[in-house]
Design an enzyme around this catalytic site. Structure first.
Site, PDB file in Angstrom:
ATOM      1  N   GLU A 160       5.986  -0.151  -3.356  1.00 13.67           N
ATOM      2  CA  GLU A 160       5.300   1.131  -3.143  1.00 13.67           C
ATOM      3  C   GLU A 160       4.662   1.122  -1.764  1.00 13.67           C
ATOM      4  OE1 GLU A 160       2.229   2.002  -5.959  1.00 13.67           O
ATOM      5  OE2 GLU A 160       3.462   1.501  -7.698  1.00 13.67           O
ATOM      6  N   GLU A 175       0.949  -3.490 -11.221  1.00 10.23           N
ATOM      7  CA  GLU A 175      -0.296  -3.948 -10.573  1.00 10.23           C
ATOM      8  C   GLU A 175      -1.267  -4.579 -11.571  1.00 10.23           C
ATOM      9  OE1 GLU A 175      -1.873  -0.781  -8.155  1.00 10.23           O
ATOM     10  OE2 GLU A 175      -0.376  -1.152  -6.609  1.00 10.23           O
TER      11      GLU A 175
HETATM   12  C1  GAL Z   1      -0.793   2.155  -6.773  1.00  9.38           C
HETATM   13  C2  GAL Z   1      -0.186   2.434  -8.143  1.00  9.38           C
HETATM   14  C3  GAL Z   1       0.567   3.750  -8.155  1.00  9.38           C
HETATM   15  C4  GAL Z   1      -0.250   4.826  -7.498  1.00  9.38           C
HETATM   16  C5  GAL Z   1      -0.604   4.396  -6.094  1.00  9.38           C
HETATM   17  C6  GAL Z   1      -1.379   5.433  -5.303  1.00  9.38           C
HETATM   18  O1  GAL Z   1      -1.833   1.246  -6.858  1.00  9.38           O
HETATM   19  O2  GAL Z   1       0.697   1.408  -8.501  1.00  9.38           O
HETATM   20  O3  GAL Z   1       0.872   4.097  -9.489  1.00  9.38           O
HETATM   21  O4  GAL Z   1      -1.405   5.043  -8.248  1.00  9.38           O
HETATM   22  O5  GAL Z   1      -1.399   3.250  -6.178  1.00  9.38           O
HETATM   23  O6  GAL Z   1      -1.775   4.945  -4.025  1.00  9.38           O
END
Ligand code: GAL
Length: 686
Positions: free
Chosen positions: A324, A175
């Site tokens: 994710e 990110e």
């Molecule tokens: C994302 C990040 C992850 C985790 C997640 C939680 O932005 O890449 O490592 O922090 O958020 O929602």
């Protein structure tokens, strides 16, 4: 300069075809079709837990884990002393459970020894304070030393693991996008401006530096822009900043690539609705775009999800991955709701319908320490499956049933939507009303047009538009003459173009087009913007095709050409807006252009865009689809697969054409399909 042109002759060549799309070859072969997985942090858990965890992942139908993207201090506890043994064992154990591995380079989390010894790598906040160690992403993207350190750890990881059969790809960093105001980056920015404008006089002229004594006499005086600085400097800064992320990424790619067999991918995970840099630019050297799908509210907004899928697919003109998504809840929102039963599954299928070839959760098990203890996970802290695990496992079983059928297919789209980051940046800096959120405007146009068309390809350049029956450009606010010409050529050649409010206002330096909006689009539209309004209260907008209201933005249009038709007007007594045109349309050449000078309510915009779609000959994939039901389709290799999702809160049904089979249970489908709330059907052709 990147305003709707530039590198993307390349992109145009690989964009999705409307009718019979063909997936371009991408080095994701080792991943297989439709990968399914989760983030897994073996460094955070006793090794005794690994087997049981991996076993449960396998039972859920997962095909991969993503590891190590924040593990720098475990891999290299002190400078130059590496401990690979745990990662060797974790990857071997994953492979033993038939799980492939996506390897993250750990560079979003520099270890404390690094920032203590080399404090010059730290980013600097806008107020001049260097970031301190403690969270993550605290490095400066412009630091040459940090780039060296990042390339070294990325290269070492790739050298050790790139050739392992289990490793299917590498995610660079995590990110991107945190800004920095440090001296090294500022110097680079000044050099970049100098290369772009060649003389300080040309730079001052391009920026209209006479305003507020903004003319500079030396490059060294030019700041990294803060909130009050020139809009021109701001746009150039974001272009430069985007290139910094691209270049930072490139040093890692160069370190990784030599160690990767040709069927392994390099990706990074983008951040959905954010616009802190130009994702489309940074995507160009990647094999695969992936993005992280999170939202703050109690329920997902399917229009926003659909738009973001299509937008991320557009960056490379290829299928994408979700790297994710939360299995249930986040921990960082004002209110961290738990997603209703069925939504995790519906989201997974929506992504696939829009072209996802990989889908992964964040996270598997909650970390016992650290700030993310309460984030949604598939198991509890002790490793017992959470209720949502069963839903994830259902998706796993369903993915297994369709994997072969959807292999090599890509989404169908008869409509394109044009998106560009400079327009979003320009509006974000000068919104005129706090309610004018450019991403919300895009989402509203997407929400309104999607039910009337077969599918949407989001493009970052007006290239190869002829493939599409309808082109919707909700906000080409920053536009150059070449892009305006491409749009006019599309219309003259028979295309149907819809332009949203605040189109054609700025040139590529973020200066106003003269004589006024819509600038280089005015001759095509046959009308111009006479006056703009932020309505203090919703104002009615009426017409034969649609009637509604505008709460955020209203333009008074003036007609310049005799063949322009007014589709919607403001009421007779509306002060400056008295009876003025709000939406106009015009046949030009063999096509049509429609200018929507108002931010309409959802129902009116949907009706208006349904009319535009019908004029253009664009049509939904299936007839008789009720409100709240979404249909997407992927095709290729002579096969078409429809994904139907009921996002409504009540049961819905629709007629199906003959010959469809439910791929999830193998039963014939139709003549009617009935779906409960969050119900999903995946349909093949018998
Ligand atoms: C994302 C990040 C992850 C985790 C997640 C939680 O932005 O890449 O490592 O922090 O958020 O929602």
């Amino acid at each position: 300069m990147r305003v709707w042109r530039g590198v993307l002759g390349l992109l145009g060549a690989t964009l999705l075809a409307a009718a019979a799309p063909v997936a371009p070859p991408v080095p994701t072969g080792a991943a297989g079709p439709l990968a399914y997985g989760t983030a897994w942090y073996p460094e955070q858990w006793p090794e005794a837990t690994w087997d049981a965890d991996l076993q449960r992942m396998q039972a859920a139908g997962f095909t991969f884990v993503r590891v190590a993207e924040f593990a720098w201090s475990t891999i290299e506890p002190t400078e130059g002393r590496y401990d690979w043994a745990w990662l060797d064992r974790a990857i071997a154990k994953a492979a033993a459970h038939d799980l492939k591995v996506v390897l993250g380079t750990p560079t979003a989390a520099p270890p404390a020894w690094l920032t203590a010894r080399y404090p010059e790598v730290l980013l600097v906040e806008e107020d001049g304070r260097p970031a301190r160690h403690g969270a993550r992403r605290h490095f400066s993207v412009g630091s040459a030393l940090y780039r060296q350190k990042a390339a070294a750890i990325a290269g070492a990881m790739a050298a050790r693991y790139g050739g392992k059969p289990a490793v299917i790809g590498v995610q660079v960093d995590n990110e991107y996008g945190r800004a920095t105001f440090d001296a090294e980056t500022r110097r680079r920015f000044q050099q970049w401006l100098r290369a772009k404008y060649s003389s300080i006089d040309r730079f001052n002229a391009a920026y209209h530096g006479a305003q507020w004594s903004l003319a500079y006499s030396d490059w060294a005086q030019v700041p990294i822009p803060g909130a009050g600085d020139s809009p021109s400097l701001y746009l150039d800064w974001l272009r430069f900043f985007s290139e910094q992320w691209r270049d930072y990424q490139q040093v890692q790619i160069d370190a990784i690539r030599p160690h990767l067999p040709g069927d392994r991918f390099i990706t990074t995970n983008f951040t959905g609705r954010y616009d802190n840099f130009d994702f489309a630019l940074t995507a160009q050297p990647l094999d695969l775009v992936s993005w992280d799908w999170y939202f703050p509210g109690p329920r997902v907004d399917p229009a926003e999800g659909g738009l973001l899928h299509d937008m991320n697919r557009g960056f490379l003109g290829r299928n994408f991955w979700i790297m994710e998504t939360a299995p249930g809840n986040t921990n960082w929102a004002e209110r961290n709701y738990t997603m209703p039963r069925g939504e995790v599954r519906a989201m997974a299928w929506q992504a696939v319908g829009h072209g996802a070839d990989g889908y992964a959760f964040w996270t598997w098990r909650p970390a016992l320490g650290g700030v993310e203890q309460f984030h949604g996970a598939l198991t509890d802290a002790g490793g017992r499956p959470q209720p949502v695990y069963a839903e994830a496992a259902q998706v796993g079983a369903e993915f297994a049933r369709v994997r072969d059928v959807i292999a090599g297919t890509v989404p169908i789209a008869d409509t394109a939507m044009l998106h560009d980051f400079p327009s979003r940046w320009a509006i974000r800096r000068q919104p005129m009303t706090v309610d004018f959120n450019p991403f919300t405007l895009f989402t509203d146009f997407y929400r309104a047009v999607r039910p009337s068309v077969a599918g949407v390809a989001v493009l970052n350049q007006p290239t190869d538009l002829k493939r599409y029956k309808l082109v919707v450009a909700p906000l080409p606010h920053v536009i150059d003459a070449a892009a305006a010409k491409a749009l006019a050529d599309y219309v003259r050649g028979g295309g149907h173009l819809v332009l949203g409010p605040r189109s054609g206002v700025k040139d590529p330096t973020n200066a106003l087009w003269t004589p006024g909006a819509p600038g280089p689009l005015a001759a095509l539209v046959g009308a111009h913007v006479d006056q703009t309004h932020v309505p203090p209260a919703p104002i009615a907008v009426t017409g034969d095709i649609a009637t509604g209201s505008a709460a955020i933005w209203a333009e008074r249009l003036a007609i310049d050409a005799p063949d322009v038709t007014v589709l919607m007007r403001y009421p007779r007594s509306a002060d400056w807006l008295d009876d003025a045109p709000a939406v106009v349309t015009r046949r030009v050449g063999r096509g049509r252009v429609t200018y929507v000078g108002v931010w309409l309510d959802a129902a009116a915009l949907q009706k208006l865009l349904a009319w535009c779609a019908a004029q253009a000959g664009a049509a939904p994939l299936l007839p008789g689809v009720p409100d709240g039901v979404e249909v997407a389709a992927r095709s290729g290799g002579g096969r078409t697969t429809h994904v139907v999702i009921n996002w409504a809160t009540s049961e819905q049904s629709l007629p199906l054409p003959p010959g469809m089979t439910s791929l999830l249970d193998g039963a014939p489908a139709g003549p009617r399909l009935t779906l409960p709330p969050w119900g999903v059907a995946v349909l093949g052709q018998r």
